[in-house]
Design a protein around this motif. Sequence first.
Motif, PDB file in Angstrom:
ATOM      1  N   THR A 128       5.458  -5.372  43.135  1.00 35.79           N
ATOM      2  CA  THR A 128       4.552  -4.345  42.627  1.00 35.79           C
ATOM      3  C   THR A 128       4.250  -3.358  43.743  1.00 35.79           C
ATOM      4  N   MET A 129       4.340  -2.069  43.422  1.00 36.73           N
ATOM      5  CA  MET A 129       4.142  -1.004  44.401  1.00 36.73           C
ATOM      6  C   MET A 129       3.045  -0.061  43.925  1.00 36.73           C
ATOM      7  N   VAL A 130       2.139   0.311  44.830  1.00 34.17           N
ATOM      8  CA  VAL A 130       1.083   1.274  44.527  1.00 34.17           C
ATOM      9  C   VAL A 130       1.227   2.464  45.469  1.00 34.17           C
ATOM     10  N   ARG A 131       1.482   3.623  44.882  1.00 37.86           N
ATOM     11  CA  ARG A 131       1.690   4.857  45.667  1.00 37.86           C
ATOM     12  C   ARG A 131       2.636   4.617  46.855  1.00 37.86           C
ATOM     13  N   GLY A 132       3.754   3.983  46.573  1.00 40.32           N
ATOM     14  CA  GLY A 132       4.808   3.817  47.567  1.00 40.32           C
ATOM     15  C   GLY A 132       4.636   2.662  48.518  1.00 40.32           C
ATOM     16  N   GLU A 133       3.531   1.917  48.398  1.00 39.42           N
ATOM     17  CA  GLU A 133       3.280   0.774  49.279  1.00 39.42           C
ATOM     18  C   GLU A 133       3.400  -0.525  48.494  1.00 39.42           C
ATOM     19  N   MET A 134       4.151  -1.469  49.048  1.00 43.38           N
ATOM     20  CA  MET A 134       4.265  -2.772  48.406  1.00 43.38           C
ATOM     21  C   MET A 134       2.932  -3.519  48.509  1.00 43.38           C
ATOM     22  N   VAL A 135       2.407  -3.911  47.357  1.00 48.04           N
ATOM     23  CA  VAL A 135       1.171  -4.702  47.363  1.00 48.04           C
ATOM     24  C   VAL A 135       1.438  -6.143  46.950  1.00 48.04           C
ATOM     25  N   TYR A 136       2.631  -6.391  46.407  1.00 44.24           N
ATOM     26  CA  TYR A 136       2.993  -7.762  46.016  1.00 44.24           C
ATOM     27  C   TYR A 136       4.507  -7.894  45.993  1.00 44.24           C
ATOM     28  N   GLU A 137       5.022  -8.979  46.583  1.00 43.19           N
ATOM     29  CA  GLU A 137       6.445  -9.313  46.543  1.00 43.19           C
ATOM     30  C   GLU A 137       6.593 -10.813  46.369  1.00 43.19           C
ATOM     31  N   ARG A 138       7.579 -11.202  45.566  1.00 47.19           N
ATOM     32  CA  ARG A 138       7.874 -12.620  45.359  1.00 47.19           C
ATOM     33  C   ARG A 138       9.379 -12.824  45.385  1.00 47.19           C
ATOM     34  N   ASP A 139       9.827 -13.779  46.195  1.00 49.01           N
ATOM     35  CA  ASP A 139      11.236 -14.124  46.260  1.00 49.01           C
ATOM     36  C   ASP A 139      11.370 -15.603  46.594  1.00 49.01           C
ATOM     37  N   GLU A 140      12.584 -16.023  46.949  1.00 48.13           N
ATOM     38  CA  GLU A 140      12.810 -17.447  47.209  1.00 48.13           C
ATOM     39  C   GLU A 140      12.027 -17.958  48.415  1.00 48.13           C
ATOM     40  N   ASP A 141      11.534 -17.057  49.251  1.00 50.28           N
ATOM     41  CA  ASP A 141      10.755 -17.459  50.426  1.00 50.28           C
ATOM     42  C   ASP A 141       9.256 -17.534  50.146  1.00 50.28           C
ATOM     43  N   GLY A 142       8.862 -17.210  48.932  1.00 47.13           N
ATOM     44  CA  GLY A 142       7.441 -17.246  48.591  1.00 47.13           C
ATOM     45  C   GLY A 142       6.936 -15.883  48.163  1.00 47.13           C
ATOM     46  N   GLU A 143       5.652 -15.649  48.303  1.00 48.90           N
ATOM     47  CA  GLU A 143       5.069 -14.381  47.895  1.00 48.90           C
ATOM     48  C   GLU A 143       4.228 -13.800  49.021  1.00 48.90           C
ATOM     49  N   ARG A 144       4.131 -12.476  48.994  1.00 46.61           N
ATOM     50  CA  ARG A 144       3.392 -11.755  50.032  1.00 46.61           C
ATOM     51  C   ARG A 144       2.569 -10.647  49.375  1.00 46.61           C
ATOM     52  N   PHE A 145       1.374 -10.430  49.917  1.00 46.42           N
ATOM     53  CA  PHE A 145       0.504  -9.367  49.440  1.00 46.42           C
ATOM     54  C   PHE A 145       0.352  -8.304  50.522  1.00 46.42           C
ATOM     55  N   GLY A 146       0.149  -7.072  50.104  1.00 48.01           N
ATOM     56  CA  GLY A 146      -0.106  -5.993  51.036  1.00 48.01           C
ATOM     57  C   GLY A 146      -1.566  -5.949  51.459  1.00 48.01           C
ATOM     58  N   GLU A 147      -1.927  -4.844  52.081  1.00 50.94           N
ATOM     59  CA  GLU A 147      -3.298  -4.653  52.549  1.00 50.94           C
ATOM     60  C   GLU A 147      -4.096  -3.822  51.550  1.00 50.94           C
ATOM     61  N   ALA A 148      -5.409  -3.961  51.617  1.00 53.34           N
ATOM     62  CA  ALA A 148      -6.284  -3.162  50.760  1.00 53.34           C
ATOM     63  C   ALA A 148      -6.091  -1.684  51.067  1.00 53.34           C
ATOM     64  N   GLY A 149      -5.834  -0.904  50.045  1.00 47.94           N
ATOM     65  CA  GLY A 149      -5.637   0.530  50.220  1.00 47.94           C
ATOM     66  C   GLY A 149      -5.827   1.298  48.932  1.00 47.94           C
ATOM     67  N   GLY A 150      -6.461   0.632  47.936  1.00 46.40           N
ATOM     68  CA  GLY A 150      -6.674   1.282  46.658  1.00 46.40           C
ATOM     69  C   GLY A 150      -7.593   2.488  46.777  1.00 46.40           C
ATOM     70  N   GLU A 151      -7.357   3.490  45.937  1.00 41.81           N
ATOM     71  CA  GLU A 151      -8.157   4.707  45.932  1.00 41.81           C
ATOM     72  C   GLU A 151      -8.789   4.931  44.567  1.00 41.81           C
ATOM     73  N   ASN A 152      -9.933   5.593  44.560  1.00 37.66           N
ATOM     74  CA  ASN A 152     -10.580   6.003  43.320  1.00 37.66           C
ATOM     75  C   ASN A 152      -9.738   7.104  42.672  1.00 37.66           C
ATOM     76  N   VAL A 153      -9.217   6.846  41.473  1.00 40.40           N
ATOM     77  CA  VAL A 153      -8.304   7.792  40.854  1.00 40.40           C
ATOM     78  C   VAL A 153      -8.980   9.088  40.460  1.00 40.40           C
ATOM     79  N   ARG A 154     -10.278   9.106  40.331  1.00 32.90           N
ATOM     80  CA  ARG A 154     -10.965  10.348  40.015  1.00 32.90           C
ATOM     81  C   ARG A 154     -11.139  11.243  41.245  1.00 32.90           C
ATOM     82  N   LEU A 155     -10.828  10.713  42.413  1.00 33.42           N
ATOM     83  CA  LEU A 155     -10.856  11.547  43.625  1.00 33.42           C
ATOM     84  C   LEU A 155      -9.487  12.094  43.969  1.00 33.42           C
ATOM     85  N   SER A 156      -8.442  11.570  43.301  1.00 29.54           N
ATOM     86  CA  SER A 156      -7.075  11.940  43.706  1.00 29.54           C
ATOM     87  C   SER A 156      -6.245  12.543  42.600  1.00 29.54           C
ATOM     88  N   ARG A 157      -6.824  12.684  41.383  1.00 29.11           N
ATOM     89  CA  ARG A 157      -5.991  13.166  40.276  1.00 29.11           C
ATOM     90  C   ARG A 157      -5.699  14.656  40.426  1.00 29.11           C
TER      91      ARG A 157
END
Length: 428
Positions: free
Chosen positions: A399-428
Motif C-alpha cells: 500500500t502506497m500513500v502519495r508515493g510512500e510505501m506505508v505497508y509491504e508484505r512478502d515472504e520475509d514478513g511485513e513492514r510498515f512505513g512512518e507516520a506521514g498522513g496529511e489532512n486532505v482538506r489542507l492539500s486538495r
Amino acid sequence: MLITNARLADGRRCDVRVDGERIAAVEGGLDTHADERVLDADGDLLLPGMIDTHVHFREPGYPEKETWATGSRSAAAGGVTTVVDQPNTEPPTVTGNAFDSKAERAADSLVDFGLNAGVTADWKPDELFARPVFALGEVFLADSTGEMGIDADLFATAVREAADHDVPVTVHAEDATVFDGSAKERDDADAWSAYRTAEAEAIAVERACAVGREVGSGVHIAHTSTPEGVDAANEAGMTCEVTPHHLLLSRDDLDDLGTFGRMNPPLRSEERRAAVYDRVRDGTVDVIATDHAPHTRAEKDAGIWDAPSGVPGVETALALLLEEARQGRLDYERVRDLTATNPAAVFDLPRKGRVEAGRDADLVLVDPGSPREIRGEELRSKAGWTPFEGWNGVFPRWTMVRGEMVYERDEDGERFGEAGGENVRLSR
C-alpha cells in the motif's frame, strides 16, 4: 519510481510512473529513467487506495480501544489510504479546541485523513468552520455511541450552516420515535435488530433528504442498511454509503455473532441484505465505508442491552470486496468505484480516487488469486476481533500513500512505513 506490468480494474495492462507524491504517467511500455526504482507488479491488480469516509479511531478519549497509530496501521494493511474520522470521541469534536486536539493526535497517522465536525446543542459552528473540516457529521438523528443525537430543528440549522460554508453533511438516519419498545422485553441477540426497526431508517432518510432539498444542499446518508433507505436517498438525488457488515451479514448470522453483532443501525433480514447487495451491484449505492467502530472484547461480551454498538472493519473491507469480485459476485471496476472513485467525487477530493496522471500516488497492489483467511487476532486494530472471523479476503501486497510505501508484505514478513498522513482538506 516505475511500477511495471500492472493490471488495472478495467483490465488494461500498463506501467505507472510515480514522480514524488503524484502519478506522472499511466501507459504501456514506459522506459526506465536513470536512478528510478522499478517495482514489478507481475500482472497483479493495481487499484487506487480505498477512501474510507467513515471510521471511529476513538482518540482522544478512548485510546484503549484505538489510536491513530493503531487504526492507521490497520487501514494501511487493508489497502485504505485515506480515512475520515467521526466526531463522537471524548471530548466530541464540536468546538475549535476539540478539533485542534484531534488534529494533533492525527499526526500519528500513516495514511491521509479527514476530520469531521459534530453537532450537539452546544456546538460552536463559527469555530469549526474556521478550521479544515472534512464534513459535518456523522450528524446523529438518533443516539448511538457518544449520545450525540439531535432534534429536527437543530439538524435543519446545521445543514444550513454547512451549506453556507460549502461543507458536506453526512447523516446517521434513524428515527427513534418508531423504535419497537416491545423488543426490550427480550434478551436474545436479535432483540437489537427488532428494536431499531427498518422503518426507523427509511423515515429518517426521507426527512433528512427533505431538509437537504429545502436548504438546497446535498446530504450523504451514512451506513444505509435497508433497500428502502437506499431508494429514498437515490430518489431524492442524495448519496449514500453501505458498510461491508450490512452488505454481507444479516440477522441470520446473529446466533453465531451474539452481541458482537450489535451495531447501529442493526443487521437486517436476509431478504433486505440481499436487496441492498443488488443496489450495491447495480450502481444505486454510491460508496462503501466501514463505520470502523472498535470496542474491546470485554465490552462486547455483555448482554444485548449493555454491549456497545459497532464492529471493526477498516482492515477487512477492501479485502472482502475483492474476494466478492474474485468469486464473480462483483466486478473489479465496481469495487474500485465504490471504494475510491466515488468517495473522491462525492466529497470533492480531486487528487484522490483514480489511477491516472496528476492524481496522488495512493496505490494498492493485490494478487486476486491469493486470498487469505481473516483472523481477528492477526489484525492491527486494538479490537483484536472481527465479525468476519474465518472468511476469506484478498489483502494487499503493498500500500502506497502519495508515493510512500506505508505497508509491504512478502515472504520475509511485513513492514510498515512512518507516520506521514496529511489532512486532505489542507492539500486538495
